[in-house]
Scaffold this active site. Structure first.
Site, PDB file in Angstrom:
ATOM      1  N   ARG A  48       1.190 -23.114 -18.829  1.00 44.25           N
ATOM      2  CA  ARG A  48       2.483 -23.709 -19.130  1.00 44.25           C
ATOM      3  C   ARG A  48       3.458 -23.473 -17.979  1.00 44.25           C
ATOM      4  O   ARG A  48       4.318 -24.305 -17.699  1.00 44.25           O
ATOM      5  CB  ARG A  48       3.051 -23.134 -20.428  1.00 44.25           C
ATOM      6  N   TYR A 106      14.936 -49.159 -19.182  1.00 47.70           N
ATOM      7  CA  TYR A 106      13.875 -49.027 -20.171  1.00 47.70           C
ATOM      8  C   TYR A 106      14.461 -48.611 -21.526  1.00 47.70           C
ATOM      9  O   TYR A 106      15.277 -47.679 -21.600  1.00 47.70           O
ATOM     10  CB  TYR A 106      12.850 -47.994 -19.687  1.00 47.70           C
ATOM     11  N   ASP A 178      15.580 -44.236 -11.475  1.00 49.08           N
ATOM     12  CA  ASP A 178      14.257 -44.449 -12.061  1.00 49.08           C
ATOM     13  C   ASP A 178      13.510 -45.407 -11.138  1.00 49.08           C
ATOM     14  O   ASP A 178      13.884 -46.571 -11.003  1.00 49.08           O
ATOM     15  CB  ASP A 178      14.388 -45.043 -13.469  1.00 49.08           C
ATOM     16  N   LYS A 203       2.396 -45.351 -15.280  1.00 51.34           N
ATOM     17  CA  LYS A 203       2.371 -46.731 -14.820  1.00 51.34           C
ATOM     18  C   LYS A 203       1.616 -46.866 -13.492  1.00 51.34           C
ATOM     19  O   LYS A 203       0.419 -46.686 -13.439  1.00 51.34           O
ATOM     20  CB  LYS A 203       3.803 -47.253 -14.724  1.00 51.34           C
TER      21      LYS A 203
END
Length: 388
Positions: A48, A106, A178, A203
């Site tokens: 983690r 988005y 972004d 993506k």
């Protein structure tokens, strides 16, 4: 090195944790790591916090973005959530911050800002950021963040990154970009003055529609330290196997995007001739509003195309009858996908507001893949149907 070489070769200064000489990045599928002795560490304690496979990926993406720090999360929205958590850590308790945000964004990001973001202490104003005057008019005394997506999603609006960054810094705000649609291969916002880049690695970076990931890159040391705290505390870091998958995807990023951009230009030319297509939104059109800015701040126009058709009936016919193209919600992969923003990516935006922005019930979004362009054009023409 050129960016396409970095995509394949990675960082040549990277010291592998194993000494086997493996060409493919090893997957360190371990939750925990042994200590050599009391008070000693190999640099890895618990996945983690830090994992060798993710560590390599984070340094790779940071290198592509010309960033000093990179962080990989388990999806794009996890990356955005972590980023805003990290920004909050820099503020006084109870201090509310104002965000000026692109209105072509988005839908999931907008949902976050309007719900969880508001609870965290962020108030957001959405404006058309293609005009700097709109940002200036929206500014408040507590405006500390400007968040843009360029090209925008799904209307492909182009915002001038350098001008926006200059203004953000003049008022003591940071600029977040972004960069999902173009990736570092086509556009590098940090070199244009942006403070932070976020992108959905699901993506184009992944490129095969088989892994979720999100990234934050920055040169802001304080913000990076806060992101380390957030990663350690909330645990949204990308697992080892998914990190390996993104590294593998990045190796072909340049060749995929070159082909996708080439296909997108051909498809755009074909759509211009179809009478059922009423308007095309694509930065590569010489008469588009953002064309000159795109040429100045990016090395390509990308492979995302949005277009309006003549009726809702045509929308339904296209989505039902495409055969090669998939009707699916996502983008950036080798497979061409067609999306209906009104009921998919932007379903949580109220209908009246969607329509005002131009996200109407006749808008379709196309993510162009690497198939043969002639086949894709034929598929679209057949799905659009006869016009007489």
């Amino acid at each position: 090195m050129n960016i396409d070489t970095i995509c394949v070769r990675g960082r040549i200064d990277y010291e592998a944790s194993d000494k086997t000489g493996a060409i493919a990045l090893p997957i360190y599928q371990s939750a925990t790591f042994a200590h050599p002795a009391l008070g000693q560490s190999t640099g890895y304690d618990y996945s983690r916090l830090k994992n060798p496979t993710r560590d390599y990926l984070e340094k790779l993406v940071a290198s592509l973005d010309h960033a000093g720090f990179g962080f990989a999360f388990n999806c794009g929205l996890a990356a955005i959530t972590a980023l805003f958590d990290a920004i909050i850590l820099k503020q006084k308790d109870g201090e509310r911050l104002h965000v000026v945000c692109s209105d072509d964004l988005y839908g999931g990001t907008e949902r976050f800002l309007n719900t969880i973001g508001k609870k965290l202490g962020f108030d957001t104003t959405y404006v058309d950021t293609t005009e700097l005057s709109n940002i200036k008019n929206a500014r408040k005394a507590n405006t500390k963040v400007i968040f843009i997506e360029t090209p925008g999603n799904p209307l492909m609006k182009i915002t001038d990154i350098k001008k926006t960054a200059d203004y953000a810094h003049s008022i003591g705000a940071i600029l977040i970009v972004d960069n999902t649609f173009l990736t570092p291969y086509l556009q590098q916002p940090l070199l244009l003055g942006a403070d932070v880049v976020v992108q959905s690695g699901t993506k184009f970076l992944c490129g095969h529609n088989d892994t979720l990931a999100g990234f934050v890159t920055t040169n802001d040391k304080t913000l990076a330290e806060n992101l380390e705290v957030i990663t350690k505390t909330t645990g949204a870091a990308l697992p080892a196997f998914d990190s390996y998958m993104i590294v593998r995807g990045i190796k072909t990023l340049s060749v995929r995007l070159d082909r996708q951009c080439e296909n997108a230009l051909k498809i755009t030319e074909a759509l211009k001739k179809n009478p059922r297509v009423k308007k095309i939104l694509f930065p590569g059109l010489s008469d588009s509003k953002g064309y000159e800015i795109s040429k100045r701040q990016a090395r390509g126009f990308g492979s995302m195309i949005s277009f309006y058709v003549d009726s809702r009936e045509t929308v339904e016919r296209v989505l039902k009858n495409v055969k090669i193209i998939h009707f699916a919600e996502s983008l950036g992969g080798v497979d061409t996908l067609i999306t209906y923003p009104a009921t998919q990516t932007h379903v949580d935006v109220p209908e009246e507001e969607r329509n005002e922005r131009g996200i109407t019930d006749t808008l379709l979004r196309l993510s162009v893949g690497i198939e043969n362009a002639r086949d894709l054009i034929s598929d679209l023409e057949n799905a659009l149907g006869a016009t007489n």
